[in-house]
Design a protein around this motif. Structure first.
Motif, PDB file in Angstrom:
ATOM      1  N   ALA A  40       0.845  -1.187   0.000  1.00  0.00           N
ATOM      2  CA  ALA A  40       0.000   0.000   0.000  1.00  0.00           C
ATOM      3  C   ALA A  40       0.882   1.238   0.000  1.00  0.00           C
ATOM      4  O   ALA A  40       2.049   1.175   0.416  1.00  0.00           O
ATOM      5  CB  ALA A  40      -0.904  -0.013   1.226  1.00  0.00           C
ATOM      6  N   PRO A  41       0.362   2.377  -0.437  1.00  0.00           N
ATOM      7  CA  PRO A  41       1.164   3.607  -0.473  1.00  0.00           C
ATOM      8  C   PRO A  41       1.753   3.927   0.885  1.00  0.00           C
ATOM      9  O   PRO A  41       1.047   3.935   1.902  1.00  0.00           O
ATOM     10  CB  PRO A  41       0.151   4.668  -0.914  1.00  0.00           C
ATOM     11  N   GLY A  42       3.053   4.172   0.918  1.00  0.00           N
ATOM     12  CA  GLY A  42       3.711   4.544   2.152  1.00  0.00           C
ATOM     13  C   GLY A  42       3.994   3.401   3.101  1.00  0.00           C
ATOM     14  O   GLY A  42       4.466   3.627   4.222  1.00  0.00           O
ATOM     15  N   LYS A  43       3.695   2.175   2.667  1.00  0.00           N
ATOM     16  CA  LYS A  43       3.911   1.016   3.530  1.00  0.00           C
ATOM     17  C   LYS A  43       4.860   0.026   2.880  1.00  0.00           C
ATOM     18  O   LYS A  43       5.088   0.046   1.672  1.00  0.00           O
ATOM     19  CB  LYS A  43       2.579   0.338   3.845  1.00  0.00           C
ATOM     20  N   GLN A  44       5.397  -0.859   3.699  1.00  0.00           N
ATOM     21  CA  GLN A  44       6.282  -1.892   3.171  1.00  0.00           C
ATOM     22  C   GLN A  44       5.470  -3.009   2.518  1.00  0.00           C
ATOM     23  O   GLN A  44       4.300  -3.232   2.853  1.00  0.00           O
ATOM     24  CB  GLN A  44       7.132  -2.475   4.315  1.00  0.00           C
ATOM     25  N   ARG A  45       6.117  -3.700   1.611  1.00  0.00           N
ATOM     26  CA  ARG A  45       5.481  -4.855   0.987  1.00  0.00           C
ATOM     27  C   ARG A  45       5.300  -5.943   2.055  1.00  0.00           C
ATOM     28  O   ARG A  45       6.197  -6.200   2.856  1.00  0.00           O
ATOM     29  CB  ARG A  45       6.342  -5.374  -0.168  1.00  0.00           C
ATOM     30  N   GLU A  46       4.117  -6.566   2.047  1.00  0.00           N
ATOM     31  CA  GLU A  46       3.832  -7.588   3.045  1.00  0.00           C
ATOM     32  C   GLU A  46       3.276  -8.844   2.398  1.00  0.00           C
ATOM     33  O   GLU A  46       2.619  -8.785   1.343  1.00  0.00           O
ATOM     34  CB  GLU A  46       2.819  -7.058   4.067  1.00  0.00           C
ATOM     35  N   LEU A  47       3.514  -9.965   3.057  1.00  0.00           N
ATOM     36  CA  LEU A  47       2.975 -11.227   2.584  1.00  0.00           C
ATOM     37  C   LEU A  47       1.466 -11.262   2.815  1.00  0.00           C
ATOM     38  O   LEU A  47       0.998 -10.950   3.898  1.00  0.00           O
ATOM     39  CB  LEU A  47       3.633 -12.389   3.313  1.00  0.00           C
ATOM     40  N   VAL A  48       0.735 -11.673   1.802  1.00  0.00           N
ATOM     41  CA  VAL A  48      -0.712 -11.851   1.920  1.00  0.00           C
ATOM     42  C   VAL A  48      -1.031 -13.336   2.101  1.00  0.00           C
ATOM     43  O   VAL A  48      -1.722 -13.727   3.027  1.00  0.00           O
ATOM     44  CB  VAL A  48      -1.438 -11.320   0.675  1.00  0.00           C
ATOM     45  N   ALA A  49      -0.518 -14.154   1.205  1.00  0.00           N
ATOM     46  CA  ALA A  49      -0.777 -15.593   1.257  1.00  0.00           C
ATOM     47  C   ALA A  49       0.302 -16.315   0.476  1.00  0.00           C
ATOM     48  O   ALA A  49       0.866 -15.770  -0.461  1.00  0.00           O
ATOM     49  CB  ALA A  49      -2.147 -15.926   0.681  1.00  0.00           C
ATOM     50  N   ARG A  50       0.543 -17.560   0.891  1.00  0.00           N
ATOM     51  CA  ARG A  50       1.606 -18.349   0.281  1.00  0.00           C
ATOM     52  C   ARG A  50       1.146 -19.796   0.213  1.00  0.00           C
ATOM     53  O   ARG A  50       0.415 -20.266   1.100  1.00  0.00           O
ATOM     54  CB  ARG A  50       2.870 -18.210   1.114  1.00  0.00           C
ATOM     55  N   ILE A  51       1.579 -20.511  -0.828  1.00  0.00           N
ATOM     56  CA  ILE A  51       1.218 -21.913  -0.969  1.00  0.00           C
ATOM     57  C   ILE A  51       2.420 -22.693  -1.485  1.00  0.00           C
ATOM     58  O   ILE A  51       3.081 -22.276  -2.425  1.00  0.00           O
ATOM     59  CB  ILE A  51      -0.011 -22.083  -1.906  1.00  0.00           C
ATOM     60  N   THR A  52       2.716 -23.803  -0.841  1.00  0.00           N
ATOM     61  CA  THR A  52       3.844 -24.626  -1.266  1.00  0.00           C
ATOM     62  C   THR A  52       3.434 -25.526  -2.434  1.00  0.00           C
ATOM     63  O   THR A  52       2.256 -25.614  -2.787  1.00  0.00           O
ATOM     64  CB  THR A  52       4.338 -25.503  -0.114  1.00  0.00           C
ATOM     65  N   SER A  53       4.402 -26.210  -2.997  1.00  0.00           N
ATOM     66  CA  SER A  53       4.112 -27.093  -4.119  1.00  0.00           C
ATOM     67  C   SER A  53       3.215 -28.262  -3.704  1.00  0.00           C
ATOM     68  O   SER A  53       2.510 -28.837  -4.541  1.00  0.00           O
ATOM     69  CB  SER A  53       5.407 -27.621  -4.733  1.00  0.00           C
ATOM     70  N   SER A  54       3.228 -28.595  -2.429  1.00  0.00           N
ATOM     71  CA  SER A  54       2.374 -29.690  -1.936  1.00  0.00           C
ATOM     72  C   SER A  54       1.022 -29.193  -1.459  1.00  0.00           C
ATOM     73  O   SER A  54       0.185 -29.992  -1.036  1.00  0.00           O
ATOM     74  CB  SER A  54       3.073 -30.429  -0.805  1.00  0.00           C
ATOM     75  N   GLY A  55       0.810 -27.871  -1.505  1.00  0.00           N
ATOM     76  CA  GLY A  55      -0.506 -27.333  -1.185  1.00  0.00           C
ATOM     77  C   GLY A  55      -0.668 -26.764   0.214  1.00  0.00           C
ATOM     78  O   GLY A  55      -1.763 -26.342   0.579  1.00  0.00           O
ATOM     79  N   THR A  56       0.391 -26.726   0.985  1.00  0.00           N
ATOM     80  CA  THR A  56       0.308 -26.118   2.310  1.00  0.00           C
ATOM     81  C   THR A  56       0.212 -24.605   2.167  1.00  0.00           C
ATOM     82  O   THR A  56       0.975 -24.001   1.420  1.00  0.00           O
ATOM     83  CB  THR A  56       1.540 -26.476   3.148  1.00  0.00           C
ATOM     84  N   THR A  57      -0.736 -24.030   2.896  1.00  0.00           N
ATOM     85  CA  THR A  57      -0.974 -22.589   2.761  1.00  0.00           C
ATOM     86  C   THR A  57      -0.724 -21.865   4.077  1.00  0.00           C
ATOM     87  O   THR A  57      -0.820 -22.440   5.161  1.00  0.00           O
ATOM     88  CB  THR A  57      -2.418 -22.309   2.329  1.00  0.00           C
ATOM     89  N   ASN A  58      -0.401 -20.589   3.964  1.00  0.00           N
ATOM     90  CA  ASN A  58      -0.417 -19.719   5.127  1.00  0.00           C
ATOM     91  C   ASN A  58      -0.855 -18.331   4.692  1.00  0.00           C
ATOM     92  O   ASN A  58      -0.650 -17.933   3.537  1.00  0.00           O
ATOM     93  CB  ASN A  58       0.920 -19.697   5.866  1.00  0.00           C
ATOM     94  N   TYR A  59      -1.501 -17.627   5.609  1.00  0.00           N
ATOM     95  CA  TYR A  59      -2.121 -16.335   5.313  1.00  0.00           C
ATOM     96  C   TYR A  59      -1.728 -15.307   6.357  1.00  0.00           C
ATOM     97  O   TYR A  59      -1.491 -15.624   7.518  1.00  0.00           O
ATOM     98  CB  TYR A  59      -3.653 -16.469   5.343  1.00  0.00           C
ATOM     99  N   ALA A  60      -1.720 -14.060   5.926  1.00  0.00           N
ATOM    100  CA  ALA A  60      -1.609 -12.970   6.883  1.00  0.00           C
ATOM    101  C   ALA A  60      -2.863 -12.973   7.746  1.00  0.00           C
ATOM    102  O   ALA A  60      -3.964 -13.277   7.265  1.00  0.00           O
ATOM    103  CB  ALA A  60      -1.477 -11.636   6.144  1.00  0.00           C
ATOM    104  N   ASP A  61      -2.704 -12.624   9.008  1.00  0.00           N
ATOM    105  CA  ASP A  61      -3.849 -12.621   9.908  1.00  0.00           C
ATOM    106  C   ASP A  61      -4.970 -11.721   9.386  1.00  0.00           C
ATOM    107  O   ASP A  61      -6.153 -12.015   9.578  1.00  0.00           O
ATOM    108  CB  ASP A  61      -3.416 -12.145  11.299  1.00  0.00           C
ATOM    109  N   SER A  62      -4.593 -10.641   8.722  1.00  0.00           N
ATOM    110  CA  SER A  62      -5.581  -9.659   8.273  1.00  0.00           C
ATOM    111  C   SER A  62      -6.497 -10.182   7.162  1.00  0.00           C
ATOM    112  O   SER A  62      -7.545  -9.594   6.901  1.00  0.00           O
ATOM    113  CB  SER A  62      -4.882  -8.393   7.791  1.00  0.00           C
ATOM    114  N   VAL A  63      -6.106 -11.293   6.513  1.00  0.00           N
ATOM    115  CA  VAL A  63      -6.919 -11.795   5.396  1.00  0.00           C
ATOM    116  C   VAL A  63      -7.481 -13.193   5.656  1.00  0.00           C
ATOM    117  O   VAL A  63      -8.243 -13.712   4.834  1.00  0.00           O
ATOM    118  CB  VAL A  63      -6.126 -11.804   4.073  1.00  0.00           C
TER     119      VAL A  63
END
Length: 120
Positions: A40-63
């Motif tokens: 977002a403007p004026g903010k650092q880049r942050e992780l939203v969501a990630r998925i491994t090749s085997s399908g394991t996911t993790n999300y930012a708490d905010s989403v």
């Protein structure tokens, strides 16, 4: 040469939904984790969501509970389904992938970014 091409950004009202997609192409041996980041403007880049090749996911708490990440390993694509969008979700969203380009080397690649604007 590897490219990540994103699509699906746009403007939506609060409470609405959008789906982002990203396709990796080029000299790809295999793809490890894929994910979405935002800045977002004026903010650092942050992780939203990630998925491994085997399908394991993790999300930012905010989403958590609002966004869902998925991937198609056969097509080297990753998608982000965003629901119940809030104005604070407004940002440029970037696709990221850790791609194995040879038997020995893997690199992080980034898409060009796609704007998501949530506003009434």
């Amino acid at each position: 040469q590897v490219q990540l091409v994103e699509s699906g950004g746009g403007s939506v009202q609060p409470g609405g939904s959008l789906r982002l997609s990203c396709a990796a192409s080029g000299s790809i041996f295999s793809v490890n984790a894929m994910g979405w980041y935002r800045q977002a403007p004026g903010k650092q880049r942050e992780l939203v969501a990630r998925i491994t090749s085997s399908g394991t996911t993790n999300y930012a708490d905010s989403v958590k509970g609002r966004f869902t990440i998925s991937r198609d390993n056969a097509k080297n694509t990753v998608s982000l389904q965003m629901s119940s969008l809030k104005p604070e979700d407004t940002a440029v969203y970037y696709c990221n992938a850790n791609i194995v380009v040879t038997i020995l080397y893997a690199y992080d690649y980034w898409g060009q970014g796609t704007q998501v604007t949530v506003s009434s």
